[in-house]
Design a protein around this motif. Sequence first.
Motif, PDB file in Angstrom:
ATOM      1  N   ARG A 185      -4.431   6.088   2.595  1.00 62.27           N
ATOM      2  CA  ARG A 185      -3.576   4.878   2.199  1.00 62.27           C
ATOM      3  C   ARG A 185      -4.589   4.253   1.036  1.00 62.27           C
ATOM      4  NH1 ARG A 185      -0.751   1.373   6.597  1.00 62.27           N
ATOM      5  NH2 ARG A 185      -0.308   3.375   7.231  1.00 62.27           N
ATOM      6  N   TYR A 196       5.524   3.704   1.236  1.00 61.62           N
ATOM      7  CA  TYR A 196       5.041   2.288   0.856  1.00 61.62           C
ATOM      8  C   TYR A 196       5.078   1.554   2.233  1.00 61.62           C
ATOM      9  CZ  TYR A 196       4.924   3.929  -4.063  1.00 61.62           C
ATOM     10  OH  TYR A 196       4.680   4.756  -5.330  1.00 61.62           O
ATOM     11  N   TYR A 197       3.931   0.856   2.395  1.00 57.49           N
ATOM     12  CA  TYR A 197       3.609  -0.252   3.411  1.00 57.49           C
ATOM     13  C   TYR A 197       3.434  -1.458   2.958  1.00 57.49           C
ATOM     14  CZ  TYR A 197       2.825   4.244   6.080  1.00 57.49           C
ATOM     15  OH  TYR A 197       3.013   5.411   6.927  1.00 57.49           O
ATOM     16  N   TYR A 256       0.830  -1.372  -0.008  1.00 55.27           N
ATOM     17  CA  TYR A 256       0.200  -0.098   0.028  1.00 55.27           C
ATOM     18  C   TYR A 256       0.948   1.254   0.090  1.00 55.27           C
ATOM     19  CZ  TYR A 256      -3.923  -2.942   1.083  1.00 55.27           C
ATOM     20  OH  TYR A 256      -5.001  -4.242   1.200  1.00 55.27           O
ATOM     21  N   ARG A 257       0.367   2.468  -0.349  1.00 55.54           N
ATOM     22  CA  ARG A 257       1.189   3.504  -0.159  1.00 55.54           C
ATOM     23  C   ARG A 257       0.229   4.873   0.160  1.00 55.54           C
ATOM     24  NH1 ARG A 257       2.275   4.592  -6.570  1.00 55.54           N
ATOM     25  NH2 ARG A 257       0.044   5.269  -7.179  1.00 55.54           N
ATOM     26  N   GLN A 258       0.859   5.878   0.710  1.00 54.41           N
ATOM     27  CA  GLN A 258       0.244   6.649   1.320  1.00 54.41           C
ATOM     28  C   GLN A 258       1.110   8.102   0.979  1.00 54.41           C
ATOM     29  OE1 GLN A 258      -0.954   6.743   5.426  1.00 54.41           O
ATOM     30  NE2 GLN A 258      -2.320   8.321   5.042  1.00 54.41           N
ATOM     31  N   GLY A 303       6.919   1.026   6.788  1.00 50.32           N
ATOM     32  CA  GLY A 303       6.883   1.951   5.799  1.00 50.32           C
ATOM     33  C   GLY A 303       8.225   2.266   5.294  1.00 50.32           C
TER      34      GLY A 303
END
Length: 120
Positions: A44, A92-93, A36-38, A113
Amino acid sequence: VQLQAYGGGLVQSGGSLRLSCTASGSIFSINAMGWYRQAPGKQRELVAYISSGGSTNYADSVKGRFTISRDAAKNTVYLQMNGLKPEDTAVYYCNAQIKQRRWDQVREYWGQGTQVTVSS
């Protein structure tokens, strides 16, 4: 259980980066793993995920540029990012759905992250 992500950094537009994330600890099995990304000021969002059987799914914004893969023996998921754009800039997680013992329910775990910055 811990998820440790590596591979973020600063890259120019059009460049490539490879992220990796390894799960460690008491693990019986891992179902889906994903990224995932935020971005600043945004929610997110899912980038890509891969099932235990190898099925993949990508956000429309990264299709054709990013590739997710996993090494089950190493409890590791990778994200190869090519053709990076400034709008890919985000933290990015990694994420994994893990069962610690055979009779446990699947639980969701997150990595710490890693920052990806794409300059124009």
